[in-house]
Design a protein around this motif. Structure first.
Motif, PDB file in Angstrom:
ATOM      1  N   LEU A  36     -11.238  37.081  24.398  1.00  0.00           N
ATOM      2  CA  LEU A  36     -11.379  35.873  25.225  1.00  0.00           C
ATOM      3  C   LEU A  36     -10.158  35.681  26.113  1.00  0.00           C
ATOM      4  O   LEU A  36     -10.294  35.403  27.306  1.00  0.00           O
ATOM      5  CB  LEU A  36     -11.585  34.637  24.345  1.00  0.00           C
ATOM      6  CG  LEU A  36     -12.980  34.442  23.791  1.00  0.00           C
ATOM      7  CD1 LEU A  36     -12.992  33.295  22.783  1.00  0.00           C
ATOM      8  CD2 LEU A  36     -13.981  34.178  24.899  1.00  0.00           C
ATOM      9  N   ARG A  37      -8.981  35.830  25.526  1.00  0.00           N
ATOM     10  CA  ARG A  37      -7.756  35.671  26.331  1.00  0.00           C
ATOM     11  C   ARG A  37      -7.726  36.678  27.479  1.00  0.00           C
ATOM     12  O   ARG A  37      -7.410  36.339  28.600  1.00  0.00           O
ATOM     13  CB  ARG A  37      -6.512  35.843  25.462  1.00  0.00           C
ATOM     14  CG  ARG A  37      -6.241  34.680  24.591  1.00  0.00           C
ATOM     15  CD  ARG A  37      -4.953  34.892  23.790  1.00  0.00           C
ATOM     16  NE  ARG A  37      -4.838  33.882  22.787  1.00  0.00           N
ATOM     17  CZ  ARG A  37      -4.550  32.617  23.023  1.00  0.00           C
ATOM     18  NH1 ARG A  37      -4.333  32.224  24.251  1.00  0.00           N
ATOM     19  NH2 ARG A  37      -4.473  31.749  22.056  1.00  0.00           N
ATOM     20  N   ASP A  40     -10.491  36.450  19.675  1.00  0.00           N
ATOM     21  CA  ASP A  40      -9.506  35.657  20.421  1.00  0.00           C
ATOM     22  C   ASP A  40      -8.824  36.489  21.502  1.00  0.00           C
ATOM     23  O   ASP A  40      -8.640  36.029  22.628  1.00  0.00           O
ATOM     24  CB  ASP A  40      -8.444  35.075  19.486  1.00  0.00           C
ATOM     25  CG  ASP A  40      -8.929  33.868  18.713  1.00  0.00           C
ATOM     26  OD1 ASP A  40     -10.099  33.463  18.869  1.00  0.00           O
ATOM     27  OD2 ASP A  40      -8.115  33.312  17.937  1.00  0.00           O
ATOM     28  N   ILE A 100      -6.857  28.603  24.226  1.00  0.00           N
ATOM     29  CA  ILE A 100      -8.123  29.239  24.574  1.00  0.00           C
ATOM     30  C   ILE A 100      -9.013  28.253  25.326  1.00  0.00           C
ATOM     31  O   ILE A 100      -9.652  28.606  26.309  1.00  0.00           O
ATOM     32  CB  ILE A 100      -8.814  29.827  23.326  1.00  0.00           C
ATOM     33  CG1 ILE A 100      -8.047  31.074  22.871  1.00  0.00           C
ATOM     34  CG2 ILE A 100     -10.270  30.173  23.604  1.00  0.00           C
ATOM     35  CD1 ILE A 100      -8.564  31.728  21.624  1.00  0.00           C
ATOM     36  N   ASN A 117      -3.272  27.389  19.331  1.00  0.00           N
ATOM     37  CA  ASN A 117      -4.033  28.554  19.768  1.00  0.00           C
ATOM     38  C   ASN A 117      -5.399  28.139  20.318  1.00  0.00           C
ATOM     39  O   ASN A 117      -5.841  28.634  21.346  1.00  0.00           O
ATOM     40  CB  ASN A 117      -4.201  29.534  18.601  1.00  0.00           C
ATOM     41  CG  ASN A 117      -4.851  30.831  19.014  1.00  0.00           C
ATOM     42  OD1 ASN A 117      -4.496  31.423  20.019  1.00  0.00           O
ATOM     43  ND2 ASN A 117      -5.808  31.267  18.219  1.00  0.00           N
ATOM     44  N   ASP A 118      -6.065  27.205  19.614  1.00  0.00           N
ATOM     45  CA  ASP A 118      -7.365  26.705  20.072  1.00  0.00           C
ATOM     46  C   ASP A 118      -7.232  26.007  21.422  1.00  0.00           C
ATOM     47  O   ASP A 118      -8.078  26.186  22.297  1.00  0.00           O
ATOM     48  CB  ASP A 118      -7.973  25.729  19.054  1.00  0.00           C
ATOM     49  CG  ASP A 118      -8.350  26.402  17.744  1.00  0.00           C
ATOM     50  OD1 ASP A 118      -8.518  27.636  17.733  1.00  0.00           O
ATOM     51  OD2 ASP A 118      -8.467  25.673  16.747  1.00  0.00           O
TER      52      ASP A 118
END
Length: 119
Positions: free
Chosen positions: A84-85, A81, A8, A4-5
């Motif tokens: 940001l996405r 998150d 992003i 996931n990190d």
């Protein structure tokens, strides 16, 4: 670093530490943390350090239209998150990613789209 990190990181690209963001905006690091609390900026922990997308700052200021957009996204229930996405994912109908549209002073259309997602 989780998958996931990495996702992003790929979307966002360049990041600033709290200290670097503070220097870019000519404010204290504590003020940056307040900006994040107030939805004027968005930050996430990366490798144990709070980081802010570099695209959020231009010419010594937070880009015009970003705080309003972040507030709308927060009001819609977006997590950091998710916000940001959404901001950094290209949208062919804009065209480009919402963050690019905001940086090009097309924030009104971006906020309209964000508000529509809440309906």
């Amino acid at each position: 670093m989780t998958e996931n990190d990495r996702d992003i990181d790929t979307l966002v690209g360049d990041w600033l530490s709290v200290r670097d963001a503070a220097k870019a905006l000519n404010v204290s690091p504590n003020r940056i943390k307040q900006f994040i609390s107030d939805h004027k900026l968005l930050g996430i922990k990366r490798q144990g350090e709070l980081s802010i997308p570099a695209a959020f700052i231009a010419e010594g200021d937070v880009i015009k239209g970003l705080p309003g957009t972040l507030t709308v996204l927060a009001d819609c229930g977006f997590t950091t998150d998710e916000a940001l996405r959404w901001l950094f994912t290209p949208d062919d109908t804009l065209p480009g990613a919402p963050i690019e549209a905001i940086r090009e002073n097309r924030g009104t259309e971006v906020r309209r789209r964000a508000q529509a997602m809440a309906l």
